[in-house]
Motif scaffolding. Structure first.
Motif, PDB file in Angstrom:
ATOM      1  N   MET A 102      29.509 -20.335  -1.097  1.00  0.00           N
ATOM      2  CA  MET A 102      30.807 -19.722  -1.355  1.00  0.00           C
ATOM      3  C   MET A 102      31.982 -20.629  -0.996  1.00  0.00           C
ATOM      4  O   MET A 102      33.122 -20.286  -1.230  1.00  0.00           O
ATOM      5  N   ALA A 137      34.266 -26.662 -11.858  1.00  0.00           N
ATOM      6  CA  ALA A 137      33.216 -26.087 -11.011  1.00  0.00           C
ATOM      7  C   ALA A 137      32.564 -27.174 -10.159  1.00  0.00           C
ATOM      8  O   ALA A 137      32.253 -26.945  -8.982  1.00  0.00           O
ATOM      9  N   ARG A 143      35.003 -28.180  -7.405  1.00  0.00           N
ATOM     10  CA  ARG A 143      35.069 -27.081  -6.448  1.00  0.00           C
ATOM     11  C   ARG A 143      33.833 -27.064  -5.556  1.00  0.00           C
ATOM     12  O   ARG A 143      33.925 -26.916  -4.336  1.00  0.00           O
ATOM     13  N   THR A 144      32.667 -27.250  -6.130  1.00  0.00           N
ATOM     14  CA  THR A 144      31.423 -27.233  -5.370  1.00  0.00           C
ATOM     15  C   THR A 144      31.326 -28.433  -4.436  1.00  0.00           C
ATOM     16  O   THR A 144      30.993 -28.288  -3.260  1.00  0.00           O
ATOM     17  N   ARG A 181      36.397 -22.546  -2.186  1.00  0.00           N
ATOM     18  CA  ARG A 181      36.029 -21.174  -2.557  1.00  0.00           C
ATOM     19  C   ARG A 181      36.381 -20.915  -4.015  1.00  0.00           C
ATOM     20  O   ARG A 181      37.380 -21.407  -4.519  1.00  0.00           O
ATOM     21  N   GLY A 182      35.557 -20.117  -4.682  1.00  0.00           N
ATOM     22  CA  GLY A 182      35.838 -19.751  -6.056  1.00  0.00           C
ATOM     23  C   GLY A 182      34.579 -19.326  -6.777  1.00  0.00           C
ATOM     24  O   GLY A 182      33.517 -19.197  -6.182  1.00  0.00           O
ATOM     25  N   SER A 183      34.732 -19.124  -8.090  1.00  0.00           N
ATOM     26  CA  SER A 183      33.599 -18.690  -8.900  1.00  0.00           C
ATOM     27  C   SER A 183      33.714 -19.301 -10.293  1.00  0.00           C
ATOM     28  O   SER A 183      34.787 -19.737 -10.700  1.00  0.00           O
ATOM     29  N   ILE A 184      32.616 -19.308 -11.022  1.00  0.00           N
ATOM     30  CA  ILE A 184      32.612 -19.794 -12.393  1.00  0.00           C
ATOM     31  C   ILE A 184      33.553 -18.950 -13.253  1.00  0.00           C
ATOM     32  O   ILE A 184      34.283 -19.472 -14.092  1.00  0.00           O
ATOM     33  N   CYS A 185      33.546 -17.636 -13.028  1.00  0.00           N
ATOM     34  CA  CYS A 185      34.427 -16.747 -13.794  1.00  0.00           C
ATOM     35  C   CYS A 185      35.889 -17.132 -13.577  1.00  0.00           C
ATOM     36  O   CYS A 185      36.660 -17.240 -14.537  1.00  0.00           O
ATOM     37  N   ASN A 186      36.262 -17.365 -12.330  1.00  0.00           N
ATOM     38  CA  ASN A 186      37.627 -17.780 -12.029  1.00  0.00           C
ATOM     39  C   ASN A 186      37.943 -19.129 -12.665  1.00  0.00           C
ATOM     40  O   ASN A 186      39.030 -19.326 -13.222  1.00  0.00           O
ATOM     41  N   ASP A 187      37.003 -20.073 -12.592  1.00  0.00           N
ATOM     42  CA  ASP A 187      37.200 -21.391 -13.203  1.00  0.00           C
ATOM     43  C   ASP A 187      37.452 -21.247 -14.698  1.00  0.00           C
ATOM     44  O   ASP A 187      38.340 -21.887 -15.261  1.00  0.00           O
ATOM     45  N   CYS A 188      36.679 -20.403 -15.336  1.00  0.00           N
ATOM     46  CA  CYS A 188      36.803 -20.184 -16.780  1.00  0.00           C
ATOM     47  C   CYS A 188      38.165 -19.581 -17.123  1.00  0.00           C
ATOM     48  O   CYS A 188      38.831 -20.018 -18.063  1.00  0.00           O
TER      49      CYS A 188
END
Length: 111
Positions: free
Chosen positions: A16, A72, A75-76, A81-88
């Motif tokens: 996360m 992504a 970020r990784t 912090r974040g998510s693929i959905c947010n990145d998209c």
């Protein structure tokens, strides 16, 4: 007799993330050089980000969804912090600002 093979987890950090982006999405004027480069030559900025990641500079134009994948990955690797959905969503609706944020993040990470 051989010892049994045991598998070890390959996770090197928290999935996360442990920190936020070093600059905000709309902090373009915190680095005027990146802001100007992103405004006047967004494709050049995208190619720079790809090449700093070790990919082909043409990758953003040859691979569908390349900038989402690069965001992504950054970020990784950075433990952000974040998510693929947010990145998209960020790349879809605020692409220019997101590209500038990625460039600033790579600079702040020393890449």
């Amino acid at each position: 007799m051989q010892a049994p093979i045991t598998s070890q987890p390959m996770i090197v950090g928290n999935v996360m993330g442990h920190r936020e982006w070093s600059t905000g999405l709309f902090d373009c004027f915190s680095d005027c050089g990146t802001c100007l480069m992103g405004y006047f030559c967004l494709p050049c900025t995208m190619c720079t980000i790809a090449s700093k990641q070790g990919d082909c500079a043409c990758m953003p134009f040859c691979v569908p969804g390349a900038m989402v994948a690069l965001r992504a990955r950054i970020r990784t690797l950075g433990g952000i912090r974040g998510s693929i959905c947010n990145d998209c969503l960020v790349m879809s609706f605020c692409g220019g600002c997101a590209v500038c944020q990625l460039h600033r993040e790579l600079n702040n990470m020393g890449l």
